[in-house]
Design a protein around this motif. Structure first.
Motif, mmCIF file in Angstrom:
data_model
loop_
_atom_site.group_PDB
_atom_site.id
_atom_site.type_symbol
_atom_site.label_atom_id
_atom_site.label_comp_id
_atom_site.label_asym_id
_atom_site.label_seq_id
_atom_site.Cartn_x
_atom_site.Cartn_y
_atom_site.Cartn_z
ATOM 1 N N LEU A 128 1.207 -1.157 0.094
ATOM 2 C CA LEU A 128 -0.118 -0.220 -0.266
ATOM 3 C C LEU A 128 1.401 0.795 -0.224
ATOM 4 N N GLY A 129 2.307 0.736 -0.772
ATOM 5 C CA GLY A 129 2.433 2.391 -0.397
ATOM 6 C C GLY A 129 2.819 3.764 -1.459
ATOM 7 N N HIS A 130 1.723 3.447 -2.086
ATOM 8 C CA HIS A 130 1.168 4.218 -2.695
ATOM 9 C C HIS A 130 -0.119 4.238 -2.966
ATOM 10 N N ASP A 131 -1.220 5.703 -3.724
ATOM 11 C CA ASP A 131 -2.589 5.848 -3.183
ATOM 12 C C ASP A 131 -3.404 3.696 -4.091
ATOM 13 N N PHE A 132 -4.019 4.136 -2.850
ATOM 14 C CA PHE A 132 -4.850 2.859 -2.773
ATOM 15 C C PHE A 132 -6.674 3.299 -2.187
ATOM 16 N N CYS A 133 -7.133 1.699 -2.461
ATOM 17 C CA CYS A 133 -8.674 1.782 -1.966
ATOM 18 C C CYS A 133 -8.531 0.264 -1.622
ATOM 19 N N ALA A 134 -9.985 0.627 -0.218
ATOM 20 C CA ALA A 134 -10.099 0.231 0.347
ATOM 21 C C ALA A 134 -11.794 -0.100 -0.093
ATOM 22 N N LEU A 135 -11.901 -2.199 -0.692
ATOM 23 C CA LEU A 135 -13.670 -2.538 -0.620
ATOM 24 C C LEU A 135 -14.058 -3.593 -0.628
ATOM 25 N N SER A 136 -15.181 -3.706 0.421
ATOM 26 C CA SER A 136 -16.311 -4.701 0.890
ATOM 27 C C SER A 136 -16.630 -5.443 -0.189
ATOM 28 N N TRP A 144 -23.842 -6.536 -6.004
ATOM 29 C CA TRP A 144 -23.395 -6.554 -6.805
ATOM 30 C C TRP A 144 -22.806 -5.565 -7.520
ATOM 31 N N PRO A 145 -23.891 -5.418 -8.220
ATOM 32 C CA PRO A 145 -22.856 -4.691 -9.833
ATOM 33 C C PRO A 145 -22.708 -3.372 -9.221
ATOM 34 N N LEU A 146 -22.899 -2.354 -7.868
ATOM 35 C CA LEU A 146 -22.152 -1.933 -7.459
ATOM 36 C C LEU A 146 -20.872 -1.836 -7.631
ATOM 37 N N VAL A 147 -20.559 -2.883 -6.672
ATOM 38 C CA VAL A 147 -19.330 -3.607 -6.069
ATOM 39 C C VAL A 147 -18.446 -3.428 -7.956
ATOM 40 N N GLU A 148 -19.170 -4.770 -8.184
ATOM 41 C CA GLU A 148 -18.642 -4.015 -9.599
ATOM 42 C C GLU A 148 -18.175 -2.835 -10.535
ATOM 43 N N ARG A 149 -18.379 -1.864 -10.583
ATOM 44 C CA ARG A 149 -18.672 -0.293 -11.086
ATOM 45 C C ARG A 149 -17.869 -0.593 -10.297
ATOM 46 N N ARG A 150 -17.591 -0.326 -8.473
ATOM 47 C CA ARG A 150 -16.026 0.364 -8.224
ATOM 48 C C ARG A 150 -15.358 -0.513 -8.367
ATOM 49 N N GLN A 174 -18.038 -14.229 -4.729
ATOM 50 C CA GLN A 174 -17.974 -12.996 -5.093
ATOM 51 C C GLN A 174 -16.657 -13.251 -5.388
ATOM 52 N N LEU A 175 -16.032 -13.624 -5.014
ATOM 53 C CA LEU A 175 -14.167 -13.411 -4.819
ATOM 54 C C LEU A 175 -13.637 -13.651 -6.169
ATOM 55 N N GLY A 176 -14.319 -14.942 -6.997
ATOM 56 C CA GLY A 176 -13.987 -14.941 -7.802
ATOM 57 C C GLY A 176 -14.046 -14.701 -9.154
ATOM 58 N N ASN A 177 -15.618 -14.581 -8.883
ATOM 59 C CA ASN A 177 -16.322 -13.313 -9.907
ATOM 60 C C ASN A 177 -14.836 -11.484 -10.165
ATOM 61 N N ALA A 178 -14.477 -11.132 -8.927
ATOM 62 C CA ALA A 178 -13.556 -10.285 -8.092
ATOM 63 C C ALA A 178 -12.518 -10.434 -9.330
ATOM 64 N N ILE A 179 -11.822 -11.571 -9.311
ATOM 65 C CA ILE A 179 -10.272 -11.597 -9.848
ATOM 66 C C ILE A 179 -11.023 -11.957 -11.463
ATOM 67 N N GLU A 180 -11.793 -12.124 -12.146
ATOM 68 C CA GLU A 180 -12.501 -12.226 -13.323
ATOM 69 C C GLU A 180 -12.105 -11.060 -14.042
ATOM 70 N N ARG A 181 -12.609 -10.234 -13.305
ATOM 71 C CA ARG A 181 -12.902 -8.510 -13.571
ATOM 72 C C ARG A 181 -12.077 -7.726 -13.599
ATOM 73 N N LEU A 182 -10.740 -8.168 -13.025
ATOM 74 C CA LEU A 182 -9.600 -7.127 -12.250
ATOM 75 C C LEU A 182 -9.013 -8.194 -13.841
#
Ligand code: SAH
Length: 254
Positions: A128-136, A144-150, A174-182
């Motif tokens: 986290l040595g430079h700009d970061f953000c935290a998401l739940s 969930w679509p809002l999580v995807e947008r963020r 959710q995590l599998g879906n998030a990894i796919e998106r990233l």
């Protein structure tokens, strides 16, 4: 007699991470409220009542603690990590805003704790040595679509991501879906840190390239940090690697 409510962060688990302020506050209250396993971390003291409740009962817990304080008692509500990060501090504020006027008259204090993302980061270098953000990643309190947008917005803007609540029994996908998106936005080589139960005896911290990151590496006690294009892994002979995000970014990557 006017009551007092302290919302106290216990840190990620290791008692050495509990701040002196939190320790003093907990020692001085008449009553303790919190999720059972968190309350179990607070040493028992004569004369203190304990009111454990279930994980997903934050609203009811906040109301019970506020009512108790409004009777004139000195009450603490505990959270793991920091109470202001996806935890009880906001739940208490929500109830004060909508509750009886007497709750606004209470002396309310928030006592910070070391949040999971800082504890995990400290175990592996400086992700986290430079700009970061935290998401739940929990969609209990947002769609969930809002999580995807963020996720898309944060990754495309070049933020390191600290992902809280990556999975639970009720939310296995959710995590599998998030990894796919990233993966659509970030190179397969992007370092991903899995930090599990940091500060506890069963602590585990590992780093994997995004292309090989698997949702099965995380459980409810895991915090996931996804790096950026700049985040680097330093291999070290005989020692675990260091992961860091340099303080300077030259490119404007979109
Ligand atoms: N208030 C807490 C976060 C509550 S949300 C804090 O500031 O840390 C719960 C999530 O926090 C978990 O699903 C996990 O992602 C993370 N977490 C909490 N304790 C952790 C620990 N000891 N190690 C790794 N992650 C942890």
């Amino acid at each position: 007699m006017s009551g007092r409510l302290a919302v106290v962060g216990l840190g990620p688990g290791d008692p050495r991470y509990l701040t002196p302020e939190a320790g003093e506050t907990l020692a001085g209250v008449d009553a303790l409220y919190g999720y059972g396993p968190y309350l179990d971390r607070v040493p028992a003291r004569a004369g203190q009542s304990r009111h454990p409740s279930d994980n997903r009962e934050e609203g009811a817990r906040a109301i019970a603690a506020l009512r108790h304080a409004a009777l004139g008692a000195n009450v603490a509500v505990v959270s793991g990590g920091d109470p202001g990060v996806f935890a009880m501090a906001a739940a208490i504020c929500e109830q004060i805003e909508t509750g009886p006027d007497a709750w606004r008259a209470l002396d309310v204090v928030f006592v910070p704790g070391i949040t999971a993302m800082l504890a995990v980061a400290s175990k592996i270098g400086a992700p986290l040595g430079h700009d970061f953000c935290a998401l739940s990643l929990s969609d209990n309190l947002k769609p969930w679509p809002l999580v995807e947008r963020r996720l898309d917005a944060a990754a495309s803007a070049g933020f390191v991501l600290a992902l809280y609540n990556p999975v639970s029994r009720a939310r296995p996908w959710q995590l599998g879906n998030a990894i796919e998106r990233l993966r659509r936005q970030l190179p397969d080589t992007t370092p991903v840190v899995f930090g599990r139960a940091v500060g506890r005896t069963d602590e585990q911290v590992s780093v994997t390239p995004l292309g090989q990151a698997a949702a099965t590496s995380a459980d409810m006690a895991t915090l996931v940090i996804v790096g950026t294009r700049e985040t680097r892994v330093i291999a070290r002979p005989g020692r675990s690697p260091l992961v860091y995000t340099p303080r300077a970014t030259a490119e404007v990557s979109v």
